[in-house]
Design an enzyme around this catalytic site. Sequence first.
Site, mmCIF file in Angstrom:
data_model
loop_
_atom_site.group_PDB
_atom_site.id
_atom_site.type_symbol
_atom_site.label_atom_id
_atom_site.label_comp_id
_atom_site.label_asym_id
_atom_site.label_seq_id
_atom_site.Cartn_x
_atom_site.Cartn_y
_atom_site.Cartn_z
ATOM 1 C CB CYS A 120 56.110 62.478 30.568
ATOM 2 S SG CYS A 120 54.314 62.931 31.971
ATOM 3 C CE LYS A 195 53.189 69.817 31.095
ATOM 4 N NZ LYS A 195 53.541 68.515 30.586
ATOM 5 N NE ARG A 205 46.399 66.953 29.243
ATOM 6 C CZ ARG A 205 46.333 67.689 30.376
ATOM 7 N NH1 ARG A 205 44.711 67.634 30.758
ATOM 8 N NH2 ARG A 205 46.793 68.259 30.712
ATOM 9 N NE ARG A 217 48.337 65.938 32.103
ATOM 10 C CZ ARG A 217 48.348 64.827 31.607
ATOM 11 N NH1 ARG A 217 47.368 63.765 33.271
ATOM 12 N NH2 ARG A 217 48.023 64.167 30.967
ATOM 13 C CD GLU A 233 58.481 73.121 40.116
ATOM 14 O OE1 GLU A 233 59.363 72.489 39.652
ATOM 15 O OE2 GLU A 233 57.308 73.201 40.772
ATOM 16 C CE LYS A 248 53.519 71.852 27.819
ATOM 17 N NZ LYS A 248 53.562 70.463 27.662
HETATM 18 C C1 PBG Z 1 53.475 65.309 29.024
HETATM 19 C C2 PBG Z 1 53.453 66.890 27.752
HETATM 20 C C3 PBG Z 1 51.922 67.133 27.654
HETATM 21 C C4 PBG Z 1 52.777 68.017 26.480
HETATM 22 C C5 PBG Z 1 54.089 67.947 26.316
HETATM 23 N N1 PBG Z 1 54.906 67.221 27.350
HETATM 24 C C6 PBG Z 1 50.055 67.210 28.362
HETATM 25 C C7 PBG Z 1 50.250 67.766 29.530
HETATM 26 O O1 PBG Z 1 50.944 67.539 31.095
HETATM 27 O O2 PBG Z 1 48.803 67.014 29.851
HETATM 28 C C8 PBG Z 1 51.785 69.172 26.256
HETATM 29 C C9 PBG Z 1 52.337 69.680 24.722
HETATM 30 C C10 PBG Z 1 51.782 70.241 23.672
HETATM 31 O O3 PBG Z 1 49.960 70.629 24.234
HETATM 32 O O4 PBG Z 1 51.398 70.599 22.703
HETATM 33 N N2 PBG Z 1 53.248 65.394 30.553
#
Ligand code: PBG
Length: 325
Positions: A120, A195, A205, A217, A233, A248
């Site tokens: 990502c 997600k 974050r 997002r 999805e 997630k």
């Molecule tokens: C990256 C990502 C995120 C998480 C995993 N990969 C953050 C987001 O999407 O903002 C979150 C993991 C967590 O909160 O433990 N995109």
Amino acid sequence: MYFPVYRARRLRKSETLRRMVRETKVSVDDFIYPLFVTHGRKIRKEISSMPGIAQLSVDWAVREAEETFRLGVPAVILFGLPKKKDLRGSEAYARSGIIQQAIRAIKDKLPELVVITDVCLCEYTSHGHCGVVVKGQVDNDATLELLAKMSVSHAEAGADMVAPSDMMDGRVQAIRQALDRRGFENIPIMAYAAKHASGFYGPFREAAESTPQFGDRRSYQMDPSNAREALREVALDVQEGADIIMVKPALPYLDIIRAVREEFNLPVGAYNVSGEYSMIKAAAQRGWLDEERVMMEVLTGIKRAGADLILTYFAKDAARLLAKK
Ligand code: PBG
């Protein structure tokens, strides 16, 4: 079966009996432990909202990975903090990038540990979004190429598996094709398939320094209200070649874990995210909850809902506890 012929309490009388009829067993084999890797040497920078979790320089990440593997945890997932962020997240796919360095160092020391990488751009872009921004919008198709490049670069560094978490449409296909073209047809993809745009990512974050600098997002991550869409999805990612499908966050989405488990026959992962970890840590620090007990209850609940694999910041703590039993 009815009372008094049936008495449910008969099989609850002793721990040994309870052990015999226990339906769900959490094992260390289920865990994937997240690591945050940063540039420098001998750095361990604690994340204030995630007690026990820290940003680690590569040397310390190797030690942390060793300890994790010694506890029996089979896999880690790596997140990186770049030296410099820019509009296209260049360090994400640089040979000398922080994740590429971490993969090489960890695999060198621990060839048997499964090293998964989060794919990502949000940690690497100056705007903090998960893709390329064009006219104030995250551009789907322009992002695919970068995600594919990032995945290939992780595989070249020696990653065992890639895990796209960006939620762009078509990214599993783009990554699968790019990996196959470069001879990495045996590298599996664990897709963050369903997600959701969640408030529970807050502490992450801070850990990954990936807060979006404008907006949020919601134009790419899923609406927390949607379960049918979650199945669409997941179906897309399965068609595109995902090997493991992930839901997630975990706790507010146990129904979706269950639905995905019932509809698909691939291994299902669930991400017990940062906010779910921090809530328990914070309450336990105040003496409001018994940390070990609720940790195991949560992990058991996620497994009972249907997850085969659990990405969790509790992996080491839970592994230690399971070893004692
Ligand atoms: C990256 C990502 C995120 C998480 C995993 N990969 C953050 C987001 O999407 O903002 C979150 C993991 C967590 O909160 O433990 N995109």
